[in-house]
Design a protein around this motif. Structure first.
Motif, PDB file in Angstrom:
ATOM      1  N   LYS A 285      19.238  17.736   9.064  1.00  0.00           N
ATOM      2  CA  LYS A 285      18.900  18.132  10.437  1.00  0.00           C
ATOM      3  C   LYS A 285      19.606  17.194  11.415  1.00  0.00           C
ATOM      4  O   LYS A 285      19.296  16.004  11.476  1.00  0.00           O
ATOM      5  CB  LYS A 285      17.390  18.098  10.649  1.00  0.00           C
ATOM      6  N   MET A 286      20.568  17.752  12.167  1.00  0.00           N
ATOM      7  CA  MET A 286      21.407  16.937  13.065  1.00  0.00           C
ATOM      8  C   MET A 286      20.961  17.039  14.519  1.00  0.00           C
ATOM      9  O   MET A 286      21.326  16.209  15.346  1.00  0.00           O
ATOM     10  CB  MET A 286      22.865  17.411  12.969  1.00  0.00           C
ATOM     11  N   GLY A 287      20.219  18.089  14.835  1.00  0.00           N
ATOM     12  CA  GLY A 287      19.782  18.288  16.215  1.00  0.00           C
ATOM     13  C   GLY A 287      19.048  19.609  16.309  1.00  0.00           C
ATOM     14  O   GLY A 287      18.771  20.261  15.289  1.00  0.00           O
ATOM     15  N   HIS A 288      18.696  19.986  17.522  1.00  0.00           N
ATOM     16  CA  HIS A 288      18.111  21.311  17.727  1.00  0.00           C
ATOM     17  C   HIS A 288      18.424  21.765  19.136  1.00  0.00           C
ATOM     18  O   HIS A 288      18.841  20.963  19.982  1.00  0.00           O
ATOM     19  CB  HIS A 288      16.602  21.304  17.466  1.00  0.00           C
ATOM     20  N   VAL A 289      18.272  23.062  19.358  1.00  0.00           N
ATOM     21  CA  VAL A 289      18.463  23.597  20.700  1.00  0.00           C
ATOM     22  C   VAL A 289      17.251  24.445  21.042  1.00  0.00           C
ATOM     23  O   VAL A 289      16.760  25.219  20.218  1.00  0.00           O
ATOM     24  CB  VAL A 289      19.798  24.380  20.807  1.00  0.00           C
ATOM     25  N   THR A 290      16.734  24.255  22.249  1.00  0.00           N
ATOM     26  CA  THR A 290      15.590  25.036  22.729  1.00  0.00           C
ATOM     27  C   THR A 290      16.053  25.882  23.895  1.00  0.00           C
ATOM     28  O   THR A 290      16.653  25.370  24.846  1.00  0.00           O
ATOM     29  CB  THR A 290      14.443  24.106  23.160  1.00  0.00           C
ATOM     30  N   ARG A 291      15.801  27.179  23.807  1.00  0.00           N
ATOM     31  CA  ARG A 291      16.156  28.092  24.897  1.00  0.00           C
ATOM     32  C   ARG A 291      14.894  28.603  25.578  1.00  0.00           C
ATOM     33  O   ARG A 291      14.000  29.113  24.910  1.00  0.00           O
ATOM     34  CB  ARG A 291      16.985  29.268  24.365  1.00  0.00           C
ATOM     35  N   LEU A 292      14.835  28.441  26.889  1.00  0.00           N
ATOM     36  CA  LEU A 292      13.724  28.993  27.675  1.00  0.00           C
ATOM     37  C   LEU A 292      14.168  30.344  28.208  1.00  0.00           C
ATOM     38  O   LEU A 292      15.170  30.433  28.917  1.00  0.00           O
ATOM     39  CB  LEU A 292      13.381  28.051  28.840  1.00  0.00           C
TER      40      LEU A 292
ATOM     41  N   LEU B  98      19.978  21.096  24.736  1.00  0.00           N
ATOM     42  CA  LEU B  98      20.554  20.569  23.504  1.00  0.00           C
ATOM     43  C   LEU B  98      19.964  19.200  23.164  1.00  0.00           C
ATOM     44  O   LEU B  98      19.848  18.335  24.034  1.00  0.00           O
ATOM     45  CB  LEU B  98      22.074  20.441  23.686  1.00  0.00           C
ATOM     46  N   HIS B  99      19.629  19.026  21.898  1.00  0.00           N
ATOM     47  CA  HIS B  99      19.185  17.720  21.400  1.00  0.00           C
ATOM     48  C   HIS B  99      20.043  17.356  20.193  1.00  0.00           C
ATOM     49  O   HIS B  99      20.067  18.114  19.218  1.00  0.00           O
ATOM     50  CB  HIS B  99      17.723  17.770  20.950  1.00  0.00           C
ATOM     51  N   LEU B 100      20.736  16.252  20.267  1.00  0.00           N
ATOM     52  CA  LEU B 100      21.470  15.746  19.105  1.00  0.00           C
ATOM     53  C   LEU B 100      20.825  14.418  18.718  1.00  0.00           C
ATOM     54  O   LEU B 100      20.474  13.616  19.574  1.00  0.00           O
ATOM     55  CB  LEU B 100      22.956  15.575  19.443  1.00  0.00           C
TER      56      LEU B 100
ATOM     57  N   MET C  81      13.422  27.894  19.549  1.00  0.00           N
ATOM     58  CA  MET C  81      13.983  26.628  19.079  1.00  0.00           C
ATOM     59  C   MET C  81      14.784  26.902  17.815  1.00  0.00           C
ATOM     60  O   MET C  81      14.284  27.553  16.897  1.00  0.00           O
ATOM     61  CB  MET C  81      12.855  25.639  18.786  1.00  0.00           C
ATOM     62  N   THR C  82      16.026  26.437  17.794  1.00  0.00           N
ATOM     63  CA  THR C  82      16.867  26.618  16.609  1.00  0.00           C
ATOM     64  C   THR C  82      17.331  25.251  16.134  1.00  0.00           C
ATOM     65  O   THR C  82      17.821  24.441  16.937  1.00  0.00           O
ATOM     66  CB  THR C  82      18.111  27.465  16.957  1.00  0.00           C
ATOM     67  N   ASN C  83      17.159  24.986  14.848  1.00  0.00           N
ATOM     68  CA  ASN C  83      17.650  23.722  14.306  1.00  0.00           C
ATOM     69  C   ASN C  83      19.162  23.745  14.150  1.00  0.00           C
ATOM     70  O   ASN C  83      19.750  24.789  13.825  1.00  0.00           O
ATOM     71  CB  ASN C  83      17.014  23.465  12.929  1.00  0.00           C
ATOM     72  N   LEU C  84      19.781  22.612  14.354  1.00  0.00           N
ATOM     73  CA  LEU C  84      21.213  22.466  14.099  1.00  0.00           C
ATOM     74  C   LEU C  84      21.326  21.664  12.805  1.00  0.00           C
ATOM     75  O   LEU C  84      21.040  20.465  12.773  1.00  0.00           O
ATOM     76  CB  LEU C  84      21.890  21.753  15.269  1.00  0.00           C
ATOM     77  N   VAL C  85      21.696  22.382  11.744  1.00  0.00           N
ATOM     78  CA  VAL C  85      21.697  21.789  10.408  1.00  0.00           C
ATOM     79  C   VAL C  85      23.144  21.577   9.970  1.00  0.00           C
ATOM     80  O   VAL C  85      23.980  22.479  10.104  1.00  0.00           O
ATOM     81  CB  VAL C  85      20.948  22.705   9.414  1.00  0.00           C
ATOM     82  N   GLY C  86      23.445  20.399   9.459  1.00  0.00           N
ATOM     83  CA  GLY C  86      24.792  20.103   8.964  1.00  0.00           C
ATOM     84  C   GLY C  86      25.838  20.329  10.037  1.00  0.00           C
ATOM     85  O   GLY C  86      25.703  19.870  11.179  1.00  0.00           O
ATOM     86  N   ALA C  87      26.888  21.092   9.682  1.00  0.00           N
ATOM     87  CA  ALA C  87      28.037  21.275  10.579  1.00  0.00           C
ATOM     88  C   ALA C  87      27.686  22.064  11.846  1.00  0.00           C
ATOM     89  O   ALA C  87      28.476  22.059  12.806  1.00  0.00           O
ATOM     90  CB  ALA C  87      29.157  21.984   9.819  1.00  0.00           C
TER      91      ALA C  87
ATOM     92  N   GLU D 107      29.602  25.018  22.980  1.00  0.00           N
ATOM     93  CA  GLU D 107      29.153  26.374  23.325  1.00  0.00           C
ATOM     94  C   GLU D 107      27.687  26.339  23.767  1.00  0.00           C
ATOM     95  O   GLU D 107      27.286  27.048  24.679  1.00  0.00           O
ATOM     96  CB  GLU D 107      29.291  27.328  22.131  1.00  0.00           C
ATOM     97  N   ILE D 108      26.883  25.526  23.095  1.00  0.00           N
ATOM     98  CA  ILE D 108      25.465  25.455  23.447  1.00  0.00           C
ATOM     99  C   ILE D 108      25.309  24.933  24.876  1.00  0.00           C
ATOM    100  O   ILE D 108      24.522  25.451  25.667  1.00  0.00           O
ATOM    101  CB  ILE D 108      24.705  24.563  22.441  1.00  0.00           C
ATOM    102  N   LEU D 109      26.102  23.938  25.223  1.00  0.00           N
ATOM    103  CA  LEU D 109      26.010  23.374  26.577  1.00  0.00           C
ATOM    104  C   LEU D 109      26.399  24.391  27.644  1.00  0.00           C
ATOM    105  O   LEU D 109      25.960  24.298  28.796  1.00  0.00           O
ATOM    106  CB  LEU D 109      26.919  22.143  26.702  1.00  0.00           C
ATOM    107  N   ALA D 110      27.218  25.385  27.247  1.00  0.00           N
ATOM    108  CA  ALA D 110      27.661  26.386  28.218  1.00  0.00           C
ATOM    109  C   ALA D 110      26.577  27.422  28.504  1.00  0.00           C
ATOM    110  O   ALA D 110      26.703  28.209  29.432  1.00  0.00           O
ATOM    111  CB  ALA D 110      28.919  27.082  27.698  1.00  0.00           C
ATOM    112  N   ASP D 111      25.509  27.426  27.704  1.00  0.00           N
ATOM    113  CA  ASP D 111      24.427  28.403  27.867  1.00  0.00           C
ATOM    114  C   ASP D 111      23.376  27.818  28.816  1.00  0.00           C
ATOM    115  O   ASP D 111      22.727  26.817  28.492  1.00  0.00           O
ATOM    116  CB  ASP D 111      23.822  28.685  26.479  1.00  0.00           C
ATOM    117  N   PRO D 112      23.178  28.429  29.989  1.00  0.00           N
ATOM    118  CA  PRO D 112      22.249  27.833  30.951  1.00  0.00           C
ATOM    119  C   PRO D 112      20.790  27.817  30.480  1.00  0.00           C
ATOM    120  O   PRO D 112      19.973  27.056  31.014  1.00  0.00           O
ATOM    121  CB  PRO D 112      22.407  28.718  32.192  1.00  0.00           C
ATOM    122  N   ALA D 113      20.441  28.647  29.485  1.00  0.00           N
ATOM    123  CA  ALA D 113      19.055  28.665  28.987  1.00  0.00           C
ATOM    124  C   ALA D 113      18.815  27.577  27.941  1.00  0.00           C
ATOM    125  O   ALA D 113      17.678  27.346  27.529  1.00  0.00           O
ATOM    126  CB  ALA D 113      18.745  30.036  28.372  1.00  0.00           C
ATOM    127  N   ALA D 114      19.899  26.918  27.518  1.00  0.00           N
ATOM    128  CA  ALA D 114      19.785  26.052  26.340  1.00  0.00           C
ATOM    129  C   ALA D 114      19.576  24.583  26.699  1.00  0.00           C
ATOM    130  O   ALA D 114      20.198  24.051  27.620  1.00  0.00           O
ATOM    131  CB  ALA D 114      21.055  26.191  25.497  1.00  0.00           C
TER     132      ALA D 114
END
Ligand code: AMP
Length: 355
Positions: A345-352, A332-334, A310-316, A323-330
């Motif tokens: 904290k603007m969102g996060h992305v979880t990769r399985l 996205l949460h905004l 899980m990676t936080n999406l901070v600020g910009a 790009e995150i949406l193009a990753d099939p493992a990802a």
């Protein structure tokens, strides 16, 4: 039991409330959010919204009367109005848990009373006290305000004793705690959910990475060498939840040092280091929190994938969503926040991941 179709009141209007409301909706509940700002990202996905101040006891009492069960998603809420609310509607987690977590000095004393080990610390009320404590604890160390700190706010690192006056100015003379700096091997958190009947479930512990006091990433499994510290942390978190008669999710953050678990802080609520559970676990922290506060059976917490990041999406960083949406493992949460301020904290992305 609070059956699906009932209304859950959420005090606090941020992303934790938003993800709680989404999980509640999946189970057929409606949410009513109470928060002070006109814009609330939790209210965006909830059936009802009341704008009101956290210290407006009368407004919170009216809100309590309109919901079937209530919870909170923000820690810096005065406890007196919450206590009054708890007399009107079931409120979970208990106010005692919030009270303990709101004051770093009391929190550490409580943890020690349960046999836990915080970093060396001292309560600080004035500059002379800070200088004396620095002589004992030494530098580097960290001065943290006792109350109202989050995401690295209200903290200042002290590299040498002659920085005492500047540090005291930086916390604006607020009652504080001086903590010895821990040269940790890793940081991890214990994530648990306790039901009203005392059942406790744990999720696998993530290894957490912070920068500037803000969580950057959580990885599951936590990796080699942490098993002993995690087992110690679990045992302590279990005692915390039992002692407070906690109902709902609780997160306890630790430093791992040489196989030992040094307590950092506890959060009596769903937690950023548990966001990976939405896709990475059989039942997410948000769903199990809803289940616990409504008296439903808790869901299984096993992993849905061998490895989860899980990676936080901070600020910009949230601007990189294409790009995150193009990753099939990802996944996205905004969070629906309009203004991408630095450090927010603007969102996060979880990769399985399978490797
Ligand atoms: P806190 O808000 O107290 O959880 O602090 C945020 C982050 O700052 C922690 O997760 C650590 O990465 C770092 N930090 C805080 N206190 C200490 C400490 N006593 N020793 C080392 N690092 C710390």
């Amino acid at each position: 039991m609070i059956a699906p179709g009932s209304t859950i009141g959420i005090v606090g209007g941020g992303q934790l409330g938003r993800m709680l409301a989404l999980a509640a909706a999946q189970l057929g509940y409606e949410c009513h959010v109470y928060a002070p700002d006109a814009e609330s990202v939790a209210a965006q996905v909830s059936a009802r919204f009341t704008q009101g101040a956290f210290d407006d006891e009368a407004a919170l009492a009216r809100f309590a009367a309109e919901v079937d069960v209530a919870t909170y998603e923000f820690e810096n809420i005065p406890t007196a109005p919450l206590r009054a609310m708890a007399g009107i509607v079931p409120l979970h987690p208990p106010v005692e848990a919030l009270e303990t977590a709101q004051d770093r000095l009391e929190e550490k004393g409580f943890i020690q009373s349960l046999g836990g080990r915080p970093a060396p610390y001292a309560g600080i009320d004035d500059l002379a006290g800070l200088e004396a404590a620095l002589a004992g604890i030494g530098a580097p160390s960290i001065l943290k305000t006792r109350r109202f700190g989050y995401d690295g706010k209200g903290q200042v690192r002290i590299e040498a004793p002659d920085e005492a006056a500047a540090a005291w100015d930086a916390v604006r003379g607020q009652p504080s705690v001086l903590e010895g700096f821990i040269a940790f091997d890793a940081e991890f958190s214990i994530l648990l959910c306790r039901a009203a009947d005392g059942e406790i479930v744990f999720w696998d512990s993530p290894r957490n990475r912070h920068e500037g006091g803000i969580l950057v990433a959580s990885s599951v499994p936590a990796g080699p060498g942490l098993g002993k510290a995690i087992a110690e942390g679990r045992a302590l978190a279990d005692r915390i939840a039992e002692t407070l008669d906690h109902v709902g999710v609780m997160a306890v953050e630790f430093f791992a040092v040489g196989g030992e678990a040094i307590f950092n802080e506890m959060a009596p609520r769903v937690h950023n280091s548990g966001h990976w559970t939405i896709e990475g676990a059989r039942t997410s922290q948000f769903e199990n929190h809803v289940r616990a506060i409504c008296g439903l059976p808790l869901g299984a917490t096993g992993l849905a994938s061998p490895r989860i990041e899980m990676t936080n999406l901070v600020g910009a960083e949230a601007g990189g969503w294409r790009e995150i949406l193009a990753d099939p493992a990802a996944h996205l949460h905004l969070y629906g926040k309009a203004d991408a301020r630095p450090g927010r904290k603007m969102g996060h992305v979880t990769r399985l991941l399978n490797d």
